[in-house]
Design a protein around this motif. Sequence first.
Motif: not given
Lengths: 115, 112
Positions: A33, A102, B32, B93-95, B98-100
């Motif tokens: 990123y 992640n 998370s 953070g989504t499981n 890959n979004q944060f």
Amino acid sequence: DTAVSQTPKYLVTQMGNDKSIKCEQNLGHDTMYWYKQDSKKFLKIMFSYNNKELIINETVPNRFSPKSPDKAHLNLHINSLELGDSAVYFCASSGRRQPPYNEQFFGPGTRLTVL
Amino acid sequence: GNSVTQMEGPVTLSEEAFLTINCTYTATGYPSLFWYVQYPGEGLQLLLKATKADDKGSNKGFEATYRKETTSFHLEKGSVQVSDSAVYFCALGTNTGNQFYFGTGTSLTVIP
């Protein structure tokens, strides 16, 4: 051992110039990123690559172009630099093989100053 | 959608005071949750994390409990030190996908 490294740490340049920031991770992660942090410490995601493929491309001027030659590297090239590009740019990676998948691992940042 | 709302700063405390930095989230699914810390002039470091409801993350005297019923992940420390002066970021953070998502950060200054 440095997990996520960036070069250079500081970059001072004139308006209108083109510059690049390099990032490398040795964690074996699949996703990398670029974030921009402004003077108020607000973090904004710019791009995300997964296995060299662009998966997140937020609203960023097209003067910014990321390039991922392999999954361990993600470079950021900026054309025609403007005063508003002055910020700290962070590279990060993620890709744990167990939860939380992640969790982000950050580089030390590159402080860009455009004069 | 997914988002994180974090207590605004700056926060100034005397050494040995109790610290709470509030963080609430909205999420689809089961994210998370993380706290990151940024010391002056440095990058972000993971402070603690929790991957499911009722998990407690802890590190360096800091704690946060993943509360699904109140959608919160508040950061606490019983006795802060000058060396804790930093900016603290709550994150989600989504499981999948890959979004944060980061909160806006809370600046903490601890004075002797």
